[in-house]
Write a protein that holds these residues in place. Structure first.
Motif, PDB file in Angstrom:
ATOM      1  N   CYS A  85       0.868  -1.185   0.000  1.00 45.84           N
ATOM      2  CA  CYS A  85       0.000   0.000   0.000  1.00 45.84           C
ATOM      3  C   CYS A  85       0.899   1.227   0.000  1.00 45.84           C
ATOM      4  CB  CYS A  85      -0.905   0.020   1.227  1.00 45.84           C
ATOM      5  SG  CYS A  85      -2.125  -1.293   1.236  1.00 45.84           S
ATOM      6  N   ILE A  86       0.829   1.964  -1.092  1.00 45.86           N
ATOM      7  CA  ILE A  86       1.701   3.118  -1.262  1.00 45.86           C
ATOM      8  C   ILE A  86       0.872   4.375  -1.023  1.00 45.86           C
ATOM      9  CG2 ILE A  86       3.266   4.306  -2.847  1.00 45.86           C
ATOM     10  CD1 ILE A  86       4.116   1.440  -2.506  1.00 45.86           C
ATOM     11  N   ASN A  87       1.428   5.285  -0.224  1.00 48.54           N
ATOM     12  CA  ASN A  87       0.750   6.569  -0.033  1.00 48.54           C
ATOM     13  C   ASN A  87       1.461   7.621  -0.864  1.00 48.54           C
ATOM     14  OD1 ASN A  87       0.879   9.314   1.792  1.00 48.54           O
ATOM     15  ND2 ASN A  87      -1.147   8.405   1.734  1.00 48.54           N
ATOM     16  N   MET A  88       0.690   8.353  -1.645  1.00 49.52           N
ATOM     17  CA  MET A  88       1.267   9.433  -2.445  1.00 49.52           C
ATOM     18  C   MET A  88       1.003  10.752  -1.725  1.00 49.52           C
ATOM     19  SD  MET A  88       0.435  12.092  -4.685  1.00 49.52           S
ATOM     20  CE  MET A  88      -0.922  11.858  -5.836  1.00 49.52           C
ATOM     21  N   TYR A  89       2.025  11.567  -1.616  1.00 43.93           N
ATOM     22  CA  TYR A  89       1.880  12.902  -1.032  1.00 43.93           C
ATOM     23  C   TYR A  89       2.094  13.906  -2.157  1.00 43.93           C
ATOM     24  CZ  TYR A  89       3.780  17.088   1.428  1.00 43.93           C
ATOM     25  OH  TYR A  89       4.068  18.362   1.857  1.00 43.93           O
ATOM     26  N   GLY A  90       1.053  14.595  -2.509  1.00 39.94           N
ATOM     27  CA  GLY A  90       1.154  15.568  -3.595  1.00 39.94           C
ATOM     28  C   GLY A  90       0.394  16.819  -3.236  1.00 39.94           C
ATOM     29  N   MET A  91       0.628  17.860  -3.996  1.00 36.73           N
ATOM     30  CA  MET A  91      -0.051  19.122  -3.723  1.00 36.73           C
ATOM     31  C   MET A  91      -0.364  19.799  -5.042  1.00 36.73           C
ATOM     32  SD  MET A  91       2.560  20.571  -0.869  1.00 36.73           S
ATOM     33  CE  MET A  91       1.499  21.882  -0.310  1.00 36.73           C
ATOM     34  N   THR A  92      -1.462  20.504  -5.078  1.00 36.28           N
ATOM     35  CA  THR A  92      -1.815  21.269  -6.265  1.00 36.28           C
ATOM     36  C   THR A  92      -0.681  22.221  -6.637  1.00 36.28           C
ATOM     37  OG1 THR A  92      -4.124  21.158  -5.615  1.00 36.28           O
ATOM     38  CG2 THR A  92      -3.528  22.873  -7.182  1.00 36.28           C
ATOM     39  N   GLU A  93       0.016  22.730  -5.625  1.00 36.85           N
ATOM     40  CA  GLU A  93       1.046  23.741  -5.860  1.00 36.85           C
ATOM     41  C   GLU A  93       2.358  23.141  -6.357  1.00 36.85           C
ATOM     42  OE1 GLU A  93      -0.693  23.285  -3.137  1.00 36.85           O
ATOM     43  OE2 GLU A  93      -1.779  25.122  -2.612  1.00 36.85           O
ATOM     44  N   LEU A  94       2.415  21.810  -6.496  1.00 34.06           N
ATOM     45  CA  LEU A  94       3.631  21.162  -7.010  1.00 34.06           C
ATOM     46  C   LEU A  94       3.324  20.494  -8.343  1.00 34.06           C
ATOM     47  CD1 LEU A  94       5.054  19.419  -3.796  1.00 34.06           C
ATOM     48  CD2 LEU A  94       5.961  21.468  -4.935  1.00 34.06           C
ATOM     49  N   SER A  95       4.393  20.110  -9.057  1.00 37.10           N
ATOM     50  CA  SER A  95       4.219  19.350 -10.299  1.00 37.10           C
ATOM     51  C   SER A  95       4.861  17.973 -10.175  1.00 37.10           C
ATOM     52  CB  SER A  95       4.851  20.112 -11.462  1.00 37.10           C
ATOM     53  OG  SER A  95       4.341  21.430 -11.508  1.00 37.10           O
ATOM     54  N   THR A  96       5.227  17.625  -8.965  1.00 38.23           N
ATOM     55  CA  THR A  96       5.899  16.356  -8.700  1.00 38.23           C
ATOM     56  C   THR A  96       5.304  15.770  -7.429  1.00 38.23           C
ATOM     57  OG1 THR A  96       7.918  17.173  -9.726  1.00 38.23           O
ATOM     58  CG2 THR A  96       8.169  15.315  -8.227  1.00 38.23           C
ATOM     59  N   GLN A  97       5.268  14.431  -7.367  1.00 46.02           N
ATOM     60  CA  GLN A  97       4.680  13.781  -6.205  1.00 46.02           C
ATOM     61  C   GLN A  97       5.754  13.035  -5.406  1.00 46.02           C
ATOM     62  OE1 GLN A  97       3.541  12.995  -9.466  1.00 46.02           O
ATOM     63  NE2 GLN A  97       2.164  14.774  -9.377  1.00 46.02           N
ATOM     64  N   PHE A  98       5.416  12.787  -4.157  1.00 45.95           N
ATOM     65  CA  PHE A  98       6.275  11.973  -3.287  1.00 45.95           C
ATOM     66  C   PHE A  98       5.561  10.641  -3.014  1.00 45.95           C
ATOM     67  CE2 PHE A  98       7.054  16.405  -2.296  1.00 45.95           C
ATOM     68  CZ  PHE A  98       8.432  16.495  -2.278  1.00 45.95           C
ATOM     69  N   TYR A  99       6.360   9.602  -2.815  1.00 51.45           N
ATOM     70  CA  TYR A  99       5.788   8.295  -2.449  1.00 51.45           C
ATOM     71  C   TYR A  99       6.590   7.704  -1.308  1.00 51.45           C
ATOM     72  CZ  TYR A  99       3.838   8.658  -7.181  1.00 51.45           C
ATOM     73  OH  TYR A  99       3.192   9.083  -8.306  1.00 51.45           O
ATOM     74  N   ASP A 100       5.935   6.719  -0.636  1.00 48.18           N
ATOM     75  CA  ASP A 100       6.712   5.886   0.277  1.00 48.18           C
ATOM     76  C   ASP A 100       6.895   4.524  -0.378  1.00 48.18           C
ATOM     77  OD1 ASP A 100       4.272   4.452   0.714  1.00 48.18           O
ATOM     78  OD2 ASP A 100       3.703   5.951   2.221  1.00 48.18           O
ATOM     79  N   ASP A 101       7.617   3.653   0.295  1.00 44.21           N
ATOM     80  CA  ASP A 101       7.837   2.308  -0.252  1.00 44.21           C
ATOM     81  C   ASP A 101       6.987   1.300   0.491  1.00 44.21           C
ATOM     82  OD1 ASP A 101       9.648   3.182  -2.175  1.00 44.21           O
ATOM     83  OD2 ASP A 101      11.274   3.216  -0.709  1.00 44.21           O
ATOM     84  N   GLY A 102       5.752   1.659   0.746  1.00 38.69           N
ATOM     85  CA  GLY A 102       4.857   0.767   1.475  1.00 38.69           C
ATOM     86  C   GLY A 102       4.692   1.246   2.903  1.00 38.69           C
ATOM     87  N   ASN A 103       3.675   0.717   3.545  1.00 41.65           N
ATOM     88  CA  ASN A 103       3.318   1.216   4.868  1.00 41.65           C
ATOM     89  C   ASN A 103       3.311   0.144   5.935  1.00 41.65           C
ATOM     90  OD1 ASN A 103       2.449   4.261   4.935  1.00 41.65           O
ATOM     91  ND2 ASN A 103       2.001   3.457   2.896  1.00 41.65           N
ATOM     92  N   ALA A 104       4.244  -0.798   5.806  1.00 39.78           N
ATOM     93  CA  ALA A 104       4.355  -1.843   6.824  1.00 39.78           C
ATOM     94  C   ALA A 104       4.739  -1.220   8.160  1.00 39.78           C
ATOM     95  CB  ALA A 104       5.377  -2.889   6.399  1.00 39.78           C
ATOM     96  N   THR A 105       5.518  -0.139   8.142  1.00 42.48           N
ATOM     97  CA  THR A 105       5.820   0.575   9.386  1.00 42.48           C
ATOM     98  C   THR A 105       5.384   2.028   9.230  1.00 42.48           C
ATOM     99  OG1 THR A 105       8.035   1.041   8.567  1.00 42.48           O
ATOM    100  CG2 THR A 105       7.797  -0.858  10.025  1.00 42.48           C
ATOM    101  N   GLN A 106       5.002   2.615  10.357  1.00 40.79           N
ATOM    102  CA  GLN A 106       4.478   3.990  10.373  1.00 40.79           C
ATOM    103  C   GLN A 106       5.338   4.862  11.277  1.00 40.79           C
ATOM    104  OE1 GLN A 106       1.747   5.310   8.877  1.00 40.79           O
ATOM    105  NE2 GLN A 106       1.521   3.429   7.708  1.00 40.79           N
ATOM    106  N   PRO A 107       5.527   6.142  11.007  1.00 41.95           N
ATOM    107  CA  PRO A 107       5.189   6.763   9.724  1.00 41.95           C
ATOM    108  C   PRO A 107       6.215   6.361   8.668  1.00 41.95           C
ATOM    109  CG  PRO A 107       6.201   8.372  11.208  1.00 41.95           C
ATOM    110  CD  PRO A 107       6.133   7.081  11.961  1.00 41.95           C
ATOM    111  N   SER A 108       5.740   6.216   7.456  1.00 35.52           N
ATOM    112  CA  SER A 108       6.617   5.761   6.375  1.00 35.52           C
ATOM    113  C   SER A 108       7.452   6.928   5.851  1.00 35.52           C
ATOM    114  CB  SER A 108       5.765   5.184   5.256  1.00 35.52           C
ATOM    115  OG  SER A 108       4.837   6.156   4.821  1.00 35.52           O
ATOM    116  N   VAL A 109       8.588   6.580   5.280  1.00 36.91           N
ATOM    117  CA  VAL A 109       9.483   7.617   4.740  1.00 36.91           C
ATOM    118  C   VAL A 109       9.014   7.998   3.337  1.00 36.91           C
ATOM    119  CG1 VAL A 109      11.848   8.143   4.069  1.00 36.91           C
ATOM    120  CG2 VAL A 109      11.399   6.702   6.077  1.00 36.91           C
TER     121      VAL A 109
END
Lengths: 368, 498
Positions: free
Chosen positions: A262-286
């Motif tokens: 399960c990958i969480n994407m962190y993005g914002m309207t104000e950006l043109s690039t997104q961030f991801y983690d490498d899965g959520n087996a541990t929290q908070p994910s990097v």
């Protein structure tokens, strides 16, 4: 050919070619990033007068900015108050707007003369972080279509995911009438039966609604091995709030997709690039981004880096923001760690401890 | 400072240890305990607080109620005044080890500057010496004897005032000493008092309770100080069920949540978030006066770092004097810088810093859009002022020594702007001549203000002030009348009747 081609000088076509080339070279170094950042800053300083006024107010000009760290970070609220674009807004192919408020004039606007850079940024990084070894996968999207939400960057992002990476049978499950849970369940049954990996993508709160509904109907699925989930955006008061580990535990229980897939994407309207983690087996994910975006955790007042390991406000320098401003100051709290940052949530206005009124409460009162 | 989790690798050694809470009738070893951790000024404090079960809270409430009814209710009010006086005197004694411990701990717990905390506590305590308490009583009752028994009324009949058997308090942790106001009010009307302290400042009320028990052991059971983390519904329900009157300090959401839990027919006295302002007349802006006025304005912002309801968040300054509003703003900036040396601002949390940054950014963006706004001082200064050259509505600051200084042609205009925040307006600190004082006071009263004081005195309300325009004591009591008819009817049944 886009409408914006008629104002080529503002488009920085020479920088664009270098930028697109840079994005294609994952081994490009820090110096190259810095050079491109400074060229884009000079370009934006020259062609975006609102940004130039902001820089001057901060005491920064092209002469004093020597490193990408020095580039004034524009608070995301400025996307509401100022027109941050090097080309005239009316020649832009697309304007992405922030959500979350009913008053249209207080929505942040991000102007894109064309989507060439945005799309390349999305595709390169999505392929690396979500698709990984897969070229195409069958996808189910729990979000409205681009036609339904033409100003939503997330709607465009998900449309791009489906078009560029979706295998046959990929489809949307949100219609103008709401989420089509019946059709979704039928599809998931079929997917279970066929045994090919499947990807579910959507807003975090859509998954909560879906799981609540499935729970009521007593349904669970065990999607085939290799299946994965992408959620984004948090709950935003649109569904019940869940602790993140509980959210991923429930996703696992409902769809048979382990938290590590399960990958969480962190993005914002104000950006043109997104961030991801490498899965959520541990929290908070990097969370981490590609080599054309760099993040810092800063003191929001001074803009200086906070000491290692301390909480700060995230600021991002995204070279793909070639037309607006490359460095933005978010309202998100994070901690820098090896390989990226931990996202700790939004810095809400300070809670008034006692009887003196804090601004947020005041604004709420004024609005209500 | 909010309680922080202890962090591994912290360089601070040997935290100060303290115990908060005061729970009569239950032995310490029968309660479970939690530790709240605080860190400020390079020191750590660990405060142990009892965590009651709902059943234990019921027991404590019953104990306090019984003690109040058994002892306090029959005590003459003048005796209660005397006891409070002795308690306060003892708390003011800086040679006493307890006071020294408080002076050491409160700055760590609250984060406030130690000297500012010491002065602030003294100012709060002094308001409850004997003569001040008497004034407090006379303010609300005229004849304090009403609290002891039936007193004759001039037009016939008799009246007495009965306090609630159990007054429950929910305190905010913004300003140390704040619980004193409602605690003393409760004692003066002879109520049993049970107060819930905030995790942000659990110590002060507990200290008062312990000193009271020591000075007057007969009242040792008539007061309890409890704690639990917010949102413990089971405990909150007990609290609401047991209380005869509930007094709550907090934000709108907290007040609404308490109100929802309170059984119908019980009274809640709410002190919600408020907004206060300073007004500076041209009369206070000659070259001789302006600096003093600026210092007073700065002091009002510095004290408790604007965490009080009475702390000014905006100043309206009249044009046309020798010293212009803009020059005045620069004077205030200078005073803020100077006061940082005497009373440094407490360290802000990231959320508080972001609030200040957001406030500055908002003003900066407005300036870019052509607003007549000047941000004074560097971004990283421990204060932040904005000079605004066009009159505008009462924009709040971001707390922690931030404010707008707005130029107006007349203070009447300023009062109109303040009137737009009628529901929230509380204190107005005024620097003006006598005629202006009374003329503006009438306008301010209409605009919703409930307290007008001198600039420089905004954070030290008079004893007996009408907090948020209400009666601190009278609102707590139930008046009981013996009507003339009863008296006459009784006469008719007297043994000596004709």
């Amino acid at each position: 050919m886009t409408k914006a081609d008629t104002v080529a000088p503002h488009l920085a076509t020479d920088i664009l070619a270098d930028l697109l080339g840079f994005m294609n070279r994952p081994d490009a170094g820090a110096d190259e990033f810095n050079d491109l950042a400074l060229r884009l800053f000079a370009h934006q300083f020259q062609h975006n007068l609102a940004f130039q006024r902001y820089c001057r107010q901060q005491g920064k000009t092209v002469r004093t900015v020597r490193h990408w760290h020095d580039i004034p970070a524009v608070p995301i609220n400025a996307f509401k108050d100022l027109t941050l674009s090097c080309v005239p807004p009316d020649v832009c192919e697309r304007v992405f707007m922030t959500s979350g408020t009913t008053r249209a004039d207080s929505r942040g606007r991000h102007y894109h003369p064309h989507l060439q850079v945005y799309d390349q940024s999305m595709k390169l990084h999505f392929a690396a972080r979500f698709m990984r070894e897969a070229k195409r996968m069958r996808m189910g999207i729990l979000f409205p279509t681009e036609e339904m939400m033409p100003n939503s960057s997330l709607a465009h992002y998900l449309a791009l995911a489906r078009d560029a990476f979706g295998a046959e049978g990929s489809e949307y499950f949100v219609t103008p009438e709401g989420m089509d849970i019946h059709r979704l369940c039928e599809t998931l049954e079929q997917v279970e039966h066929e045994g090919k990996p499947y990807a579910l993508l959507g807003a975090s709160y859509s998954f909560v609604h879906l799981m609540d509904e499935m729970q009521q109907q007593g349904r669970v699925f065990a999607l085939p091995p290799g299946s994965r989930i992408l959620d984004t955006g948090g709950f935003k008061g649109q569904s019940r709030e869940l602790a993140m580990d509980e959210f991923y535990r429930q996703l696992g229980a409902s769809f048979g997709v382990p938290a590590s897939a399960c990958i969480n994407m962190y993005g914002m309207t104000e950006l043109s690039t997104q961030f991801y983690d490498d899965g959520n087996a541990t929290q908070p994910s990097v969370k981490s981004g590609p080599h054309w975006i760099r993040s810092r955790t800063v003191d929001p007042l001074t803009g200086n880096d906070v000491p290692a390991g301390e909480r700060g406000v995230l600021t991002h320098c995204d070279l793909a923001n070639f037309n607006s401003v490359i460095t933005i100051l978010t309202e998100d709290v994070g901690v820098s760690v090896d390989g990226g940052f931990l996202l700790l949530g939004r810095a809400e206005g300070a809670q008034a401890k006692g009887c003196s009124m804090a601004m947020d409460a005041f604004l709420q009162a004024a609005a209500g | 400072m909010s309680p922080v989790l202890s962090q591994a690798g912290s360089c601070v050694q040997d935290p100060c240890l303290a115990v908060a809470g005061y729970v009569p009738g239950i032995a310490a070893h029968d309660m479970s305990w939690e530790t709240l951790m605080f860190e400020a000024h390079g020191q750590r404090a660990e405060v142990r607080v009892p965590r009651l079960t709902p059943t234990q809270l019921e027991t404590v409430a019953a104990t306090v109620r019984a003690a109040a009814q058994g002892v306090l209710a029959s005590m003459p009010v003048m005796e209660v005044v005397g006891i409070i006086d002795r308690v306060v005197l003892r708390m003011l004694d800086t040679n006493h080890p307890d006071r020294q411990e408080i002076d050491r701990l409160l700055p760590i717990i609250s984060g406030f500057d130690p000297e500012m905390t010491r002065l602030g506590i003294n100012a709060s305590l002094k308001a409850f010496r004997r003569h001040q308490s008497l004034r407090f009583l006379v303010e609300d009752f005229g004849d304090p004897g009403l609290l002891d028994g039936f007193r004759p009324r001039a037009k016939g009949g008799w009246t007495r005032a009965c306090g609630p058997s159990l007054l429950a308090h929910v305190w905010a942790g913004n300003v140390p000493g704040l619980p004193l106001w409602s605690l003393v009010s409760g004692m003066l009307v002879k109520a049993g008092n049970i107060g819930k302290v905030s995790s942000d400042e659990p110590l002060f009320a507990s200290w008062f309770a312990r000193v009271l028990a020591e000075i007057e052991p007969r009242l040792a059971d008539a007061l309890a100080i409890v704690w639990w983390p917010g949102g413990e519904t089971a405990l909150e329900q007990v609290f609401c069920r047991q209380a005869d009157v509930l007094k709550v300090y907090g934000g709108e959401a907290a007040l609404a949540a308490w109100q929802r839990q309170l059984p119908a027919g019980k009274r809640m006295l709410a002190h919600g978030h408020k907004f206060s302002a300073g007004l500076v007349s041209a009369a206070a802006l000659d070259t001789r006066q302006a600096r003093l006025t600026a210092r007073q304005a700065a002091m009002d912002m510095v004290r408790w770092d604007q965490q009080g309801c009475y702390s000014p968040q905006v100043f309206y300054v009249e044009r046309g004097a020798q010293v212009s509003p803009q020059e005045f703003a620069c004077h205030v900036a200078g005073e803020m810088t100077a006061l940082q040396h005497s009373f440094p601002r407490r360290a802000l949390s990231l959320e508080e810093t972001r609030a200040v940054a957001g406030w500055r950014q908002g003003l900066g963006l407005q300036q870019l859009r052509g607003g007549q706004i000047e941000l004074l001082g560097p971004a990283d200064a421990p204060w932040s002022l904005a000079y605004i050259d066009t009159p505008e509505g009462a924009r709040p600051g971001a707390l922690n020594r931030t404010a707008c200084i707005v130029a107006v042609d007349t203070l009447d205009e300023a009062v109109r702007w303040l009137g737009s925040q009628q529901a929230f307006l509380q204190t107005v600190g005024l620097a003006a001549g006598p005629e202006e004082l009374f003329r503006l006071a009438s306008l301010l009263a209409q605009a919703g203000a409930t307290r007008i004081c001198a600039l420089g005195s905004m954070t030290t309300p008079d004893a007996g002030w009408h907090h948020d325009g209400r009666f601190s004591l009278l609102d707590l009591v139930r008046m009981v009348d013996i009507e003339t008819s009863a008296e006459q009817a009784a006469e008719a049944l007297a043994s000596y009747r004709d």
